[in-house]
Write a protein that holds these residues in place. Structure first.
Motif, mmCIF file in Angstrom:
data_model
loop_
_atom_site.group_PDB
_atom_site.id
_atom_site.type_symbol
_atom_site.label_atom_id
_atom_site.label_comp_id
_atom_site.label_asym_id
_atom_site.label_seq_id
_atom_site.Cartn_x
_atom_site.Cartn_y
_atom_site.Cartn_z
ATOM 1 N N ILE A 75 72.389 55.446 -11.378
ATOM 2 C CA ILE A 75 71.249 55.763 -10.521
ATOM 3 C C ILE A 75 71.592 55.421 -9.070
ATOM 4 C CG2 ILE A 75 68.880 55.048 -9.976
ATOM 5 C CD1 ILE A 75 68.456 55.032 -13.080
ATOM 6 N N ALA A 117 73.475 58.211 -7.724
ATOM 7 C CA ALA A 117 72.550 59.316 -7.474
ATOM 8 C C ALA A 117 71.761 59.085 -6.193
ATOM 9 C CB ALA A 117 71.599 59.486 -8.659
ATOM 10 N N ILE A 149 73.622 60.018 -3.090
ATOM 11 C CA ILE A 149 73.601 61.462 -2.836
ATOM 12 C C ILE A 149 72.234 61.853 -2.275
ATOM 13 C CG2 ILE A 149 73.732 63.736 -3.915
ATOM 14 C CD1 ILE A 149 75.589 62.447 -6.038
ATOM 15 N N LEU A 162 64.147 60.701 -15.401
ATOM 16 C CA LEU A 162 63.663 62.038 -15.088
ATOM 17 C C LEU A 162 63.421 62.186 -13.594
ATOM 18 C CD1 LEU A 162 61.165 62.637 -18.038
ATOM 19 C CD2 LEU A 162 63.172 64.016 -17.479
ATOM 20 N N VAL A 172 66.684 62.605 -11.688
ATOM 21 C CA VAL A 172 67.225 63.967 -11.825
ATOM 22 C C VAL A 172 66.416 64.933 -10.964
ATOM 23 C CG1 VAL A 172 67.630 65.886 -13.418
ATOM 24 C CG2 VAL A 172 68.171 63.563 -14.141
ATOM 25 N N LEU A 222 67.159 64.606 -7.289
ATOM 26 C CA LEU A 222 68.428 65.262 -6.921
ATOM 27 C C LEU A 222 68.231 66.761 -6.761
ATOM 28 C CD1 LEU A 222 71.050 63.436 -9.147
ATOM 29 C CD2 LEU A 222 70.808 63.284 -6.681
ATOM 30 N N THR A 223 67.382 67.353 -7.617
ATOM 31 C CA THR A 223 67.165 68.794 -7.506
ATOM 32 C C THR A 223 66.464 69.128 -6.193
ATOM 33 O OG1 THR A 223 65.042 68.704 -8.644
ATOM 34 C CG2 THR A 223 66.962 69.119 -9.995
ATOM 35 N N GLY A 260 69.185 68.895 -3.531
ATOM 36 C CA GLY A 260 69.978 70.079 -3.831
ATOM 37 C C GLY A 260 71.058 70.431 -2.829
ATOM 38 N N ARG A 261 70.937 71.599 -2.271
ATOM 39 C CA ARG A 261 71.996 72.173 -1.450
ATOM 40 C C ARG A 261 72.206 71.479 -0.117
ATOM 41 N NH1 ARG A 261 73.655 77.078 -3.366
ATOM 42 N NH2 ARG A 261 72.342 77.945 -4.984
ATOM 43 N N MET A 294 73.058 68.641 0.482
ATOM 44 C CA MET A 294 74.059 67.570 0.441
ATOM 45 C C MET A 294 75.265 67.918 1.298
ATOM 46 S SD MET A 294 74.187 66.669 -3.557
ATOM 47 C CE MET A 294 74.605 68.332 -3.974
#
Lengths: 304, 355
Positions: free
Chosen positions: A227, A230, A233, A277, A280, A283-284, A287-288, A290
């Motif tokens: 985590i 994550a 990111i 959850l 995740v 992160l969505t 997304g792009r 990053m």
């Protein structure tokens, strides 16, 4: 209720934050460390045993830093000097840490009917200020380590973006060739960042047995090392944004613990799932957008 | 002193095969020595311990068959990881995909209560699809939103294990048991035992058949060529007209499916019911199994056997010396890390010269 939730949020944020700040520096220097989960577990067991034997949780923090730094050194040798694939090196160190921490615990304590426990860190309560409604307990009733983790965010935000050494670390992560030409010791700087990052992750792991609960459990980090990766990111490798991600996780984790305790008819396992959850999903959302350091996870060899 | 010696490190054009073999052996010995030190620190005799480990896993027919029982899930999940890693899809969610296969198997096995020979094929198919589905979620997130699959595949492990914990303590719980486990599955959903009187089940045969199948897939088919092309050089693959997203999705699907079959074997062939402890970390060990085999399907047979020997021998090690079985994953990872390091070293020539 709300104040308690906020206090718990900071508490659950702390271990993630240590590891995430450590991973931020590491990745900024161009090295991916996926050994975080294993390092946190080793930090947890080292911190627990050192505290158990000395009675002083600060000795636990010291032990966790040492052990974390040691595993960081292994990752550095493998990934920086030997040029091993960093995903492979990191994942294998995580698997090592998962096994080793469990083994040390079982070998050291044997099978005890009641799990051994330690005298954990005490919560610091700032007089008067902690009496302010809502914000008071949130800001002025926490563990010293929590304050240290928050300080580290501010410190590394400044360090990475406002100092020469911070610039060098970022340069090494973005373009090692040019940095090398400019006379920066690429490999040395990467070593320092990996080891420092791992030491911080060790402290993050130790926070679990030394503050959140007062005993050790095999696999007690329950994915927090991942985590943390994550969250880095999510925070786009910027310490203050990383703090945002860690707080989001901490809040969901604290909230699910509360809801479990209240018991609103939903099986507790669904609450336990919630933080994973949310991570995740978070992160969505990013997304792009990053933009990892360009040299991330690419071993640097002069003249190749 | 330092100034008198000059250490020269040069990259070899081709790694020397002999050097490679010797260093791998040295690495394994070093790892076993570290294990011996750990056993010694625990107050036990390392030689006695290793002897127990070998006798307890290879010493007679019964324990050897038990070793093969443990090899089956490692081989299947290991092959799954090979397919994903050949495509550079870093699936480290094998554990979750094993549980996904086990979950679907149990669902079929307790939903259909009448005996029917058609149930077993259904179980095998659906467990493959179950593992596949669980791997496809992170794969879709990767190709659509470029979300790092290493993290998502891993986090998915926790989600499904908590869900299974809910099932075996809730709706599927065996009412006559105090353990958190499901009721037994329909006998028609069981895999038969292949050696009478042992626990070795047909899941082992399925695993052994999958090794050549994965080899053929990767080496002899267009799909395999695409998977490896995407893994080796995505830019070149794209330039060559390969649909990268589609290829990653297929590789991830096959990868998860094979891990799902491993979970099916544990339920249909071994426990006949679902529990949260049907895998002692097979999904994580499978990562090492695949990487140690250098992503070669036939070598996975060898590495999964080697790791199964350690798993099975660990029981005897504990029984004879009292050393906790948790030592086994430690030895497994140390073996892996030392071989990892040694392989790199063989690629270099190290010369120490006097100035």
């Amino acid at each position: 209720m709300v104040a308690g939730l906020l206090v718990a949020t900071l508490r659950m944020t702390t271990p993630i934050l240590f590891a995430a700040v450590g991973e931020t520096i590491t990745e900024r220097s161009g090295v991916l460390n996926l050994g975080m989960e294993g390092i946190m577990l080793m930090g947890a067991i080292a911190g627990f045993i050192a505290t158990f034997t000395t009675g002083n949780p600060w000795m636990g923090v010291l032990a966790a830093m040492l052990v974390g730094g040691l595993i960081g050194l292994i990752h550095a040798i493998l990934s920086i000097s030997l040029g091993v694939n960093q995903v492979v090196s990191g994942v294998s160190l995580t698997i090592f840490g998962m096994g080793m921490s469990t083994y040390i615990y079982r070998a050291y304590f044997g099978a005890l009917p009641v799990p051994p426990s330690i005298e954990p860190f005490k919560v610091l309560t700032v007089p008067v200020l902690s009496g302010i409604p809502f914000i008071g307990p949130f800001l002025f009733q926490a563990y010293l380590l929590t304050y240290i983790s928050l300080f580290l965010v501010v410190f590394f935000q400044f360090f990475l973006f406002k100092t020469r050494w911070g610039l060098r670390i970022r340069a090494v992560g973005e373009n090692p060739e040019a940095s090398d030409t400019a006379g920066i010791k690429v490999l040395l700087l990467r070593y320092v960042c990996v080891i420092l990052g791992s030491m911080l992750a060790g402290i993050g792991g130790a926070f679990l047995p030394l503050a959140i609960v007062k005993f050790f459990m095999p696999m007690m980090t329950a994915g927090r090392g991942w985590i943390a990766v994550a969250v880095v990111i999510f925070g786009r490798w910027i310490p203050v944004r990383v703090l945002g991600g860690a707080l989001l996780y901490g809040f969901v984790d604290a909230l699910q613990l509360r809801l479990q305790a209240v018991g609103i008819g939903i099986p507790y396992q669904f609450f336990l799932m919630a933080p994973y959850l949310v991570v995740v999903l978070a992160l969505t959302v990013v997304g792009r957008k990053m933009k990892p350091p360009k040299g991330l996870a690419i071993p640097y060899k002069r003249g190749e | 002193m330092v100034h008198l010696l000059k250490i020269e490190i040069k990259k070899r054009e081709t790694p020397s095969k002999v050097a490679e073999f010797i260093t791998v052996i040295i690495a394994a010995v070093v790892a076993l020595l570290i294990g011996a030190v750990l056993i010694y620190l625990e107050g036990a005799d390392p030689i006695l311990g290793y002897k127990a480990l070998l006798i307890g896993s290879l010493g007679n027919r019964a324990v050897f068959l038990e070793t093969l029982v443990k090899m089956a899930p490692l081989l299947l999940a290991g092959l799954g990881m090979v397919v994903a890693y050949q495509c550079k899809f870093w699936n480290i969610g094998g554990e979750g995909q094993i549980f996904a296969g086990a979950l679907v198997t149990t669902w079929v096995g307790i939903t259909f209560t009448k005996e029917n020979p058609g149930i077993l094929p259904l179980v095998i198919l659906l467990s493959f699809l179950g593992g596949m589905a669980w791997a496809l979620i992170p794969a879709v997130l990767k190709v659509k939103l470029q979300i790092n699959e290493i993290i998502t595949t891993l986090l998915m492990n926790f989600i499904i294990i908590y869900y299974i914990d809910y099932l075996v303590l809730g709706p599927w719980m065996d009412p006559i048991s105090v353990m958190p486990q499901s009721v037994r599955i329909n006998p028609s959903a069981r895999l038969m035992e292949i050696v009478p009187g042992s626990r070795l089940h047909a899941g082992f045969l399925i695993a052994m058949v999958c090794a050549p199948l994965v080899y053929i897939l990767l080496q002899k088919t267009v799909l395999g060529y695409r998977i490896m092309a995407v893994g080796n050089n995505p830019e070149a693959a794209r330039a060559g007209g390969i649909d990268i997203a589609k290829t990653i999705l297929i590789a991830a699907a096959i990868s998860g499916g094979l891990a799902g079959l491993a979970g099916m074997g544990e339920v249909s062939g071994l426990h006949y019911r679902l529990r949260t402890d049907i895998s002692p970390g097979y999904g994580y060990t499978a990562i090492l199994v695949a990487l140690l085999a250098r992503l070669h399907p036939f070598l996975v047979v060898v590495t999964s056997f080697f790791f199964a020997v350690l798993f099975k021998g660990g029981d005897a090690l504990k029984r004879v010396t009292g050393v906790p079985t948790a030592l086994i994953p430690v030895i497994q990872s140390i073996v892996f890390i030392s071989i990892l390091a040694s392989e790199v070293i063989t690629r270099y020539e190290i010369r120490i010269k006097r100035r």
